[in-house]
Design a protein around this motif. Sequence first.
Motif, PDB file in Angstrom:
ATOM      1  N   LEU A  24     -46.644  -5.372   3.753  1.00 39.96           N
ATOM      2  CA  LEU A  24     -46.354  -4.014   4.185  1.00 39.96           C
ATOM      3  C   LEU A  24     -47.571  -3.444   4.902  1.00 39.96           C
ATOM      4  O   LEU A  24     -48.712  -3.736   4.530  1.00 39.96           O
ATOM      5  CB  LEU A  24     -46.041  -3.124   2.984  1.00 39.96           C
ATOM      6  N   ILE A  25     -47.291  -2.631   5.891  1.00 36.08           N
ATOM      7  CA  ILE A  25     -48.346  -1.896   6.579  1.00 36.08           C
ATOM      8  C   ILE A  25     -47.889  -0.449   6.657  1.00 36.08           C
ATOM      9  O   ILE A  25     -46.817  -0.173   7.190  1.00 36.08           O
ATOM     10  CB  ILE A  25     -48.608  -2.449   7.989  1.00 36.08           C
ATOM     11  N   PHE A  26     -48.673   0.426   6.090  1.00 43.04           N
ATOM     12  CA  PHE A  26     -48.377   1.855   6.180  1.00 43.04           C
ATOM     13  C   PHE A  26     -49.274   2.454   7.244  1.00 43.04           C
ATOM     14  O   PHE A  26     -50.497   2.398   7.129  1.00 43.04           O
ATOM     15  CB  PHE A  26     -48.659   2.580   4.860  1.00 43.04           C
ATOM     16  N   GLY A  27     -48.679   3.006   8.268  1.00 45.92           N
ATOM     17  CA  GLY A  27     -49.406   3.776   9.275  1.00 45.92           C
ATOM     18  C   GLY A  27     -49.231   5.238   8.912  1.00 45.92           C
ATOM     19  O   GLY A  27     -48.149   5.799   9.081  1.00 45.92           O
ATOM     20  N   ILE A  28     -50.255   5.832   8.386  1.00 43.18           N
ATOM     21  CA  ILE A  28     -50.140   7.173   7.820  1.00 43.18           C
ATOM     22  C   ILE A  28     -50.717   8.215   8.764  1.00 43.18           C
ATOM     23  O   ILE A  28     -51.883   8.141   9.148  1.00 43.18           O
ATOM     24  CB  ILE A  28     -50.833   7.240   6.446  1.00 43.18           C
ATOM     25  N   LEU A  29     -49.856   9.166   9.104  1.00 44.19           N
ATOM     26  CA  LEU A  29     -50.342  10.291   9.875  1.00 44.19           C
ATOM     27  C   LEU A  29     -50.617  11.437   8.917  1.00 44.19           C
ATOM     28  O   LEU A  29     -50.097  11.485   7.811  1.00 44.19           O
ATOM     29  CB  LEU A  29     -49.358  10.710  10.969  1.00 44.19           C
ATOM     30  N   VAL A  53     -53.215  -0.260   4.791  1.00 39.40           N
ATOM     31  CA  VAL A  53     -52.991   1.153   5.042  1.00 39.40           C
ATOM     32  C   VAL A  53     -53.856   1.583   6.223  1.00 39.40           C
ATOM     33  O   VAL A  53     -55.074   1.393   6.207  1.00 39.40           O
ATOM     34  CB  VAL A  53     -53.340   2.007   3.795  1.00 39.40           C
ATOM     35  N   LEU A  54     -53.214   2.148   7.221  1.00 35.03           N
ATOM     36  CA  LEU A  54     -53.910   2.693   8.384  1.00 35.03           C
ATOM     37  C   LEU A  54     -53.715   4.199   8.362  1.00 35.03           C
ATOM     38  O   LEU A  54     -52.591   4.671   8.207  1.00 35.03           O
ATOM     39  CB  LEU A  54     -53.318   2.124   9.670  1.00 35.03           C
ATOM     40  N   ILE A  55     -54.793   4.937   8.498  1.00 33.55           N
ATOM     41  CA  ILE A  55     -54.720   6.396   8.438  1.00 33.55           C
ATOM     42  C   ILE A  55     -55.371   6.969   9.685  1.00 33.55           C
ATOM     43  O   ILE A  55     -56.560   6.746   9.924  1.00 33.55           O
ATOM     44  CB  ILE A  55     -55.436   6.943   7.191  1.00 33.55           C
ATOM     45  N   THR A  56     -54.585   7.696  10.474  1.00 37.58           N
ATOM     46  CA  THR A  56     -55.193   8.409  11.587  1.00 37.58           C
ATOM     47  C   THR A  56     -55.488   9.831  11.130  1.00 37.58           C
ATOM     48  O   THR A  56     -54.698  10.441  10.420  1.00 37.58           O
ATOM     49  CB  THR A  56     -54.271   8.453  12.824  1.00 37.58           C
ATOM     50  N   TYR A  57     -56.653  10.307  11.516  1.00 34.22           N
ATOM     51  CA  TYR A  57     -57.048  11.649  11.090  1.00 34.22           C
ATOM     52  C   TYR A  57     -57.868  12.292  12.191  1.00 34.22           C
ATOM     53  O   TYR A  57     -58.354  11.628  13.100  1.00 34.22           O
ATOM     54  CB  TYR A  57     -57.847  11.594   9.784  1.00 34.22           C
TER      55      TYR A  57
END
Length: 135
Positions: free
Chosen positions: A49-54, A83-87
């Motif tokens: 799984l890959i979560f791309g979190i905005l 987990v990828l998080i853009t901020y």
Amino acid sequence: MYGFIEEVVNILRKYISSYRLNVVTSKFTDRMQSDLSNILSEVYDSKALIFGILTYEANVFPKLEYVIKMLIHKVNIEKPLIVLITYGLGLIVTKKVAELLRNSKFRIIDVIPIKGKVRDEDISRISKALYRVLT
């Protein structure tokens, strides 16, 4: 921010497809919401799984937070997770994501924060995490 995570996901799709693997993408933004029942069933068949979190106001985007909670409640099986998080304004959201995932069985490979537009060092870190999952 929504465009930034979509850019990262498109890079991931290309990289994973180069291994001749099927990629299933679901979206939860202010304009698009994938079918949750399809996501729940796809998780069982997935290799990882890959979560791309905005983020939204220094929190996980509310619709996405709900999806993560539902995955943990309904599926919660041991799967590798990136987990990828853009901020934009701060990394506090990484702690909130860790809190969300704390009681899950997902095996976290890496949590990769990406400030704004994806950079070469982000792609390098993502590639290394994907390599650990795919090989």
